[in-house]
Design an enzyme around this catalytic site. Structure first.
Site, PDB file in Angstrom:
ATOM      1  CG  ASP A 265      -5.976   3.182   0.563  1.00 17.75           C
ATOM      2  OD1 ASP A 265      -5.059   2.338   0.689  1.00 17.75           O
ATOM      3  OD2 ASP A 265      -6.631   3.314  -0.499  1.00 17.75           O
TER       4      ASP A 265
ATOM      5  CG  ASP B 248     -11.922 -15.064 -13.043  1.00 16.92           C
ATOM      6  OD1 ASP B 248     -11.340 -15.694 -12.140  1.00 16.92           O
ATOM      7  OD2 ASP B 248     -13.115 -14.705 -12.974  1.00 16.92           O
TER       8      ASP B 248
ATOM      9  CG  ASP C 174      -1.654   1.258   1.478  1.00 18.43           C
ATOM     10  OD1 ASP C 174      -1.884   1.994   0.496  1.00 18.43           O
ATOM     11  OD2 ASP C 174      -2.013   1.518   2.632  1.00 18.43           O
TER      12      ASP C 174
ATOM     13  CD  GLU D 233     -10.179 -19.513 -11.996  1.00 17.25           C
ATOM     14  OE1 GLU D 233     -10.455 -19.710 -10.794  1.00 17.25           O
ATOM     15  OE2 GLU D 233     -10.911 -18.827 -12.734  1.00 17.25           O
TER      16      GLU D 233
END
Length: 552
Positions: free
Chosen positions: A42, A224, A38, A287
């Site tokens: 946040d 995906d 990060d 996948e």
């Protein structure tokens, strides 16, 4: 009795990194973007944070990085509900940050693979909003699967399909005038309506999306739900509940339909057209859940995608005979179509293998995880590493319910869907001993990190010869230096029950899956071991749940 091998000098040159066929034996590191690094405090990982941590991956010795979705999204399912495939969500940065990350990765010798989500969009996608406003059988609804309900008043779902996350795979709409309307299909969360790939407009749009990111410079796509884009004609009932348990066990009317392969062929033609001037190819990675290794191999035929995740290996228990069977089946299936096999132990959807292997204790799980890593990295083909496994991170099993964000958790996981506990493998990883989030970022972290993770951090493990991080670094360095660990043959050697011994050109790997040490003839010169070895007169004692590499 294990075959005794003699040590011979290494005379071959080191295996070069990259090359046109880099993908055939690449080590690819999965970055779950929101949990990697990060940059802005946040508590959520972002692209700039990932870019700043790329030197860690270069030092680790991987060949490529795979980034989970960072597109504009309401985040109903961690970014796998995409509202705009050409925009970066402000949560993760800007399109400029994505461009900077790709350029920096290339400067470090790393290739970049990005997720593409073609089975479904977000319900906030402009297409779905247009579909909701359209009339039944209108053109906008053709992009999705809208159907009238069954029952006297259409009050029942169109068929008996269940969501992977639990509950019905259908949600009923409300017409503009406020009356109940048609139902739409969502194999995952209601916020993820499935696209209808029989609609030519869908195929045209995704070809444009792929070109957008290829033009930006990415080196490939992880596809995906590559097995789910085509549904059986007529959307027939399954006649069985708890359908999530059937995924990967049998062909379902919504998964692993033969029609998906024509889509992948078209994508392969597109990827081939983007080969670089030096011949380096851009790749597609499926996948795909399939009931057999043979059906999985269909996704990587010469005119389809380049790789498919080998979930059979991931799901294999800690058992030498079972591992050997899966390895043999996997290699035979992919060899039949001329493709490499992939090996993976963990990802963002499953319990980390350090915990899966822990039958008796966390220490046992870590020992087995370290050994499994050496076995995996010794096998022919391409390997995937999930962020944090190089640190030996366990699954976080005690997250408070109020912290969880996995949509399956809120979909009543007891109703036949996934278990709803994927958050445990998504906890932000530790980089340093100190700080509110152990170096993850200047603020906190979106999921709480365990109090004992500072000693598992990159900082704590760097330079410790006994650490899991240094084991991975050593194994990846040896894998790159030894040409026999590339895209080359493998042979099994004789070994006692509970032990696997395999040979590659210039190397032998021995894995002891037993709960006790075993004594074997010394196979060669010890290169790496997941646990300390002890020697006798021409023999070596390999500890329980450990693996070793030997130069020959």
């Amino acid at each position: 009795m294990t075959q005794e091998l003699t040590t011979s000098p290494q005379t071959e040159t080191a295996r070069p990194a990259g090359g046109a066929d880099w993908w055939r034996d690449a080590v690819i590191y999965q970055v779950y973007v929101r949990s990697f690094a990060d940059s802005d405090g946040d508590g959520i990982g972002d692209l700039r944070g990932a870019r700043e941590r790329l030197p860690h991956l270069a030092r680790l010795g991987v060949d490529a990085v795979w980034l989970t979705p960072f597109y504009a999204s309401p985040q109903a399912d961690g970014g796998y509900d995409v509202a705009d495939y050409r925009a970066v969500d402000p949560l993760f940065g800007t399109l400029g940050d994505a461009d900077d990350l790709v350029r920096t990765a290339h400067e470090l010798g790393l290739k970049v693979i990005v997720d593409i989500v073609p089975n479904h969009t977000s319900d906030r996608h402009v297409w779905f909003q247009e579909a909701l406003a359209d009339r039944p059988r209108g053109a906008a609804r053709e992009r999705y699967h809208f159907r009238p309900g069954r029952g006297t008043h259409g009050e029942l779902p169109p068929n008996d399909w269940e969501s992977v996350f639990g509950g019905p795979a259908w949600t009923r709409t409300t017409d503009p005038e406020g009356t109940p309307g048609e139902w739409y299909l969502h194999l995952f969360a209601p916020e993820q309506p499935d696209l209808n790939w029989n609609c030519p407009e869908v195929a045209e749009e995704f070809e444009s999306i792929l070109r957008f990111w290829l033009d930006l410079g990415v080196d490939g796509f992880r596809v995906d739900v590559a097995h789910g884009m085509v549904k059986a004609a007529g959307l027939p009932d399954i006649g069985h509940t708890e359908q999530a348990k059937l995924i990967g066990a049998q062909v379902l009317p919504f998964f692993d339909q033969d029609g998906v392969h024509e889509i992948h062929r078209s994508w392969r033609r597109l990827l081939d057209s983007y080969s670089r001037a030096d011949g380096t190819v851009r790749i597609g990675v499926a996948e795909a859940w399939a009931p057999t290794s043979q059906r999985l191999a269909l996704y990587v035929r010469p005119d389809e995608l380049h790789q498919a995740f080998n979930f059979q290996f991931l799901r294999c228990p800690w058992d030498a005979a079972a591992m050997r069977e899966v390895i043999d089946e996997s290699l035979a299936a992919t060899a039949s179509v001329g493709a490499p096999t992939t090996w993976v132990l963990s990802n963002h959807d499953v319990v980390r293998h350090a915990t899966r292997y822990a039958e008796d204790s966390p220490d046992q799980g870590l020992r087995r995880a370290r050994a499994a890593a050496l076995l995996m990295l010794a096998l022919p083909g391409s390997t995937y590493i999930y962020q944090g496994e190089e640190l030996g991170l366990p699954e976080v099993t005690d997250l408070p319910d109020e912290c969880r964000q996995d949509p399956a958790f809120f979909r009543a996981f007891h109703a036949g869907g996934q278990d709803g506990f994927r958050d445990g493998c998504r906890v932000p990883i530790p980089w340093s001993r100190d700080g509110e989030s152990y170096g993850f970022g200047p603020g906190g972290s979106w999921l709480p990190q365990p109090a004992d993770w500072p000693e598992l951090s990159v900082e704590a493990q760097t330079g410790d010869p006994d650490s899991t991080l240094e084991l991975y670094r050593g194994a990846l360095a040896a894998r790159r230096e030894l040409p026999g660990l590339g895209d080359t043959p493998m042979a099994w050697l004789d070994a006692p029950d509970g032990v696997l011994a395999l040979s590659r050109p210039g190397l032998v790997c021995t894995l002891n899956t037993l709960g006790k040490e075993v004594e074997l003839p010394v196979p060669g010169r010890a290169l790496l071991s997941s646990a300390p070895l002890a020697y006798g007169a021409g023999t070596v004692r390999i500890p329980a749940d450990s693996c070793a590499w030997w130069a020959i």
